[in-house]
Design a protein around this motif. Structure first.
Motif, PDB file in Angstrom:
ATOM      1  N   VAL A  66       0.955  -1.141   0.222  1.00  0.00           N
ATOM      2  CA  VAL A  66      -0.126  -0.007  -0.240  1.00  0.00           C
ATOM      3  C   VAL A  66       0.835   1.151   0.065  1.00  0.00           C
ATOM      4  O   VAL A  66       1.782   1.226   0.666  1.00  0.00           O
ATOM      5  CB  VAL A  66      -0.659   0.009   1.306  1.00  0.00           C
ATOM      6  CG1 VAL A  66      -1.775   1.279   1.284  1.00  0.00           C
ATOM      7  CG2 VAL A  66      -1.749  -1.342   1.397  1.00  0.00           C
ATOM      8  N   ILE A  67       0.420   2.260  -0.854  1.00  0.00           N
ATOM      9  CA  ILE A  67       1.291   3.477  -1.071  1.00  0.00           C
ATOM     10  C   ILE A  67       0.457   4.591  -0.930  1.00  0.00           C
ATOM     11  O   ILE A  67      -1.035   4.617  -0.908  1.00  0.00           O
ATOM     12  CB  ILE A  67       2.308   3.649  -2.220  1.00  0.00           C
ATOM     13  CG1 ILE A  67       1.215   3.446  -3.580  1.00  0.00           C
ATOM     14  CG2 ILE A  67       3.141   2.498  -2.449  1.00  0.00           C
ATOM     15  CD1 ILE A  67       1.725   3.774  -4.815  1.00  0.00           C
ATOM     16  N   GLY A  68       1.250   5.670  -0.687  1.00  0.00           N
ATOM     17  CA  GLY A  68       0.222   7.058  -0.396  1.00  0.00           C
ATOM     18  C   GLY A  68      -0.687   7.196  -1.527  1.00  0.00           C
ATOM     19  O   GLY A  68      -0.145   6.931  -2.701  1.00  0.00           O
ATOM     20  N   GLY A  69      -1.942   7.864  -1.460  1.00  0.00           N
ATOM     21  CA  GLY A  69      -2.698   8.046  -2.635  1.00  0.00           C
ATOM     22  C   GLY A  69      -3.610   6.658  -2.770  1.00  0.00           C
ATOM     23  O   GLY A  69      -4.691   6.929  -3.701  1.00  0.00           O
ATOM     24  N   ASP A  70      -3.403   5.642  -2.437  1.00  0.00           N
ATOM     25  CA  ASP A  70      -4.252   4.538  -2.575  1.00  0.00           C
ATOM     26  C   ASP A  70      -5.620   4.754  -1.608  1.00  0.00           C
ATOM     27  O   ASP A  70      -5.434   5.482  -0.815  1.00  0.00           O
ATOM     28  CB  ASP A  70      -3.572   3.158  -2.031  1.00  0.00           C
ATOM     29  CG  ASP A  70      -2.437   2.607  -2.953  1.00  0.00           C
ATOM     30  OD1 ASP A  70      -2.715   3.076  -4.074  1.00  0.00           O
ATOM     31  OD2 ASP A  70      -1.970   1.917  -2.498  1.00  0.00           O
ATOM     32  N   ILE A  97       2.863   7.924   4.223  1.00  0.00           N
ATOM     33  CA  ILE A  97       2.914   6.588   4.849  1.00  0.00           C
ATOM     34  C   ILE A  97       3.992   5.808   4.464  1.00  0.00           C
ATOM     35  O   ILE A  97       4.702   5.859   3.650  1.00  0.00           O
ATOM     36  CB  ILE A  97       1.620   5.615   4.241  1.00  0.00           C
ATOM     37  CG1 ILE A  97       1.242   4.214   4.945  1.00  0.00           C
ATOM     38  CG2 ILE A  97       1.964   5.269   2.804  1.00  0.00           C
ATOM     39  CD1 ILE A  97       0.225   3.461   4.600  1.00  0.00           C
ATOM     40  N   GLU A  98       4.374   5.109   5.685  1.00  0.00           N
ATOM     41  CA  GLU A  98       5.658   4.199   5.671  1.00  0.00           C
ATOM     42  C   GLU A  98       5.251   2.879   4.890  1.00  0.00           C
ATOM     43  O   GLU A  98       4.224   2.622   4.358  1.00  0.00           O
ATOM     44  CB  GLU A  98       6.220   3.816   6.881  1.00  0.00           C
ATOM     45  CG  GLU A  98       6.621   5.050   7.832  1.00  0.00           C
ATOM     46  CD  GLU A  98       6.978   4.938   9.386  1.00  0.00           C
ATOM     47  OE1 GLU A  98       6.817   3.451   9.584  1.00  0.00           O
ATOM     48  OE2 GLU A  98       7.328   5.626  10.007  1.00  0.00           O
ATOM     49  N   ASP A  99       6.295   1.952   4.655  1.00  0.00           N
ATOM     50  CA  ASP A  99       6.202   0.624   3.974  1.00  0.00           C
ATOM     51  C   ASP A  99       4.967  -0.032   4.561  1.00  0.00           C
ATOM     52  O   ASP A  99       5.015  -0.197   5.755  1.00  0.00           O
ATOM     53  CB  ASP A  99       7.528  -0.294   4.277  1.00  0.00           C
ATOM     54  CG  ASP A  99       8.460   0.552   2.974  1.00  0.00           C
ATOM     55  OD1 ASP A  99       8.224   1.090   2.152  1.00  0.00           O
ATOM     56  OD2 ASP A  99       9.478   0.138   3.288  1.00  0.00           O
ATOM     57  N   SER A 100       3.761  -0.465   3.865  1.00  0.00           N
ATOM     58  CA  SER A 100       2.711  -1.075   4.447  1.00  0.00           C
ATOM     59  C   SER A 100       2.145  -2.226   3.403  1.00  0.00           C
ATOM     60  O   SER A 100       2.303  -1.879   2.310  1.00  0.00           O
ATOM     61  CB  SER A 100       1.624   0.195   4.662  1.00  0.00           C
ATOM     62  OG  SER A 100       2.040   1.088   5.682  1.00  0.00           O
ATOM     63  N   VAL A 101       1.477  -2.933   4.133  1.00  0.00           N
ATOM     64  CA  VAL A 101       0.787  -3.972   3.411  1.00  0.00           C
ATOM     65  C   VAL A 101      -0.597  -4.342   3.703  1.00  0.00           C
ATOM     66  O   VAL A 101      -1.066  -3.936   5.075  1.00  0.00           O
ATOM     67  CB  VAL A 101       1.516  -5.472   3.556  1.00  0.00           C
ATOM     68  CG1 VAL A 101       1.370  -5.664   5.069  1.00  0.00           C
ATOM     69  CG2 VAL A 101       1.066  -6.356   2.643  1.00  0.00           C
ATOM     70  N   LEU A 102      -1.385  -4.942   2.868  1.00  0.00           N
ATOM     71  CA  LEU A 102      -2.669  -5.196   3.121  1.00  0.00           C
ATOM     72  C   LEU A 102      -3.165  -6.256   3.933  1.00  0.00           C
ATOM     73  O   LEU A 102      -2.464  -7.299   4.097  1.00  0.00           O
ATOM     74  CB  LEU A 102      -3.575  -5.565   1.862  1.00  0.00           C
ATOM     75  CG  LEU A 102      -3.843  -4.341   0.746  1.00  0.00           C
ATOM     76  CD1 LEU A 102      -4.557  -5.021  -0.554  1.00  0.00           C
ATOM     77  CD2 LEU A 102      -4.849  -3.435   1.341  1.00  0.00           C
ATOM     78  N   HIS A 103      -4.099  -6.076   4.795  1.00  0.00           N
ATOM     79  CA  HIS A 103      -4.570  -7.014   6.103  1.00  0.00           C
ATOM     80  C   HIS A 103      -5.611  -7.984   5.000  1.00  0.00           C
ATOM     81  O   HIS A 103      -6.128  -7.506   4.169  1.00  0.00           O
ATOM     82  CB  HIS A 103      -5.158  -6.477   7.184  1.00  0.00           C
ATOM     83  CG  HIS A 103      -5.755  -7.500   7.873  1.00  0.00           C
ATOM     84  ND1 HIS A 103      -7.166  -8.042   8.071  1.00  0.00           N
ATOM     85  CD2 HIS A 103      -5.335  -7.824   9.127  1.00  0.00           C
ATOM     86  CE1 HIS A 103      -7.263  -9.046   8.940  1.00  0.00           C
ATOM     87  NE2 HIS A 103      -6.120  -8.862   9.592  1.00  0.00           N
ATOM     88  N   PRO A 104      -5.935  -9.173   5.188  1.00  0.00           N
ATOM     89  CA  PRO A 104      -6.704 -10.165   4.337  1.00  0.00           C
ATOM     90  C   PRO A 104      -8.145  -9.546   4.447  1.00  0.00           C
ATOM     91  O   PRO A 104      -8.851  -9.783   3.558  1.00  0.00           O
ATOM     92  CB  PRO A 104      -6.685 -11.463   5.193  1.00  0.00           C
ATOM     93  CG  PRO A 104      -5.336 -11.325   5.525  1.00  0.00           C
ATOM     94  CD  PRO A 104      -4.802  -9.987   6.133  1.00  0.00           C
TER      95      PRO A 104
END
Length: 211
Positions: A66-70, A97-104
């Motif tokens: 996930v990145i900024g603007g999503d 936002i820092e490095d992030s990933v989607l939750h299920p």
């Protein structure tokens, strides 16, 4: 009016979170890449959080970043036009936002900015009953518990000219600010009246007021 699949970027414009077998609690660490959860969505707090995964695990989850603007959207929760928790709610991811990933339990959406304004999309999804009505129409089940990417991509959205979308957002922001200000003023007055009421009772029972 157009289905969402035509209003997002062509490459992974609508991405559901990883399956439970791809990401579960045993993968979590004390630090590293942040996992954006339903709590992130509800609080719209992208700085705090307790769920992380290692960079090695993140390398296995290419495409779920996930990145900024999503935009992130909740796929589960209570369903109803008047009472929703995280179901179908969306939030705009800030640029810092820092490095992030989607939750299920989340879906990532990357809009085509030349067709749909993010703030306009957020207002329509979060505060209009039409979005939920379209979900109900496209669902094959009588009880809707989960939003799937295949369902979401076919949901239709209004697409007025971009300049008109911006005008609508500005109008709604202005009205929302006015109503929030009024609500805060009334809340303040109510608290003062409660204090005054308590003071009157106290003075009456202690004989300070000549009844």
């Amino acid at each position: 009016i157009a289905p969402l699949k035509y209003l997002v970027i062509s490459d992974r414009g609508i991405q559901t979170g990883p399956f439970g077998t791809q990401l579960n609690t045993k993968d979590y660490t004390d630090s590293g890449v942040k996992v954006l959860t339903q709590k992130t969505l509800v609080d719209e707090d992208y700085q705090s959080g307790e769920d992380f995964i290692s960079q090695d695990k993140m390398n296995e989850l290419t495409g779920f970043e996930v990145i900024g603007g999503d935009l992130i959207m909740g796929t589960r929760g209570s369903f109803g036009t008047k009472n929703r928790t995280t179901f179908g709610k969306c939030s705009i991811v800030p640029n810092f936002i820092e490095d992030s990933v989607l939750h299920p339990c989340l879906i990532r959406i990357r809009l085509d900015g030349e067709q749909l304004d993010k703030e306009f999309f957020k207002y329509y999804v979060n505060d209009s009953t039409h979005f939920l009505e379209f979900i109900a129409e496209t669902s094959n089940s009588t009880t809707i518990e989960v939003i799937y990417g295949t369902t979401l991509k076919n949901i239709k959205f209004p697409v007025p000219p971009l300049s008109e979308q911006v005008e609508i957002v500005e109008y709604l922001n202005r009205k929302a600010y006015e109503l929030d200000s009024l609500s805060n003023q009334l809340s303040f007055q109510i608290e003062k009246l409660k204090e005054y009421r308590q003071s009157i009772i106290s003075e009456a029972v202690t004989g300070k007021i000549d009844l």
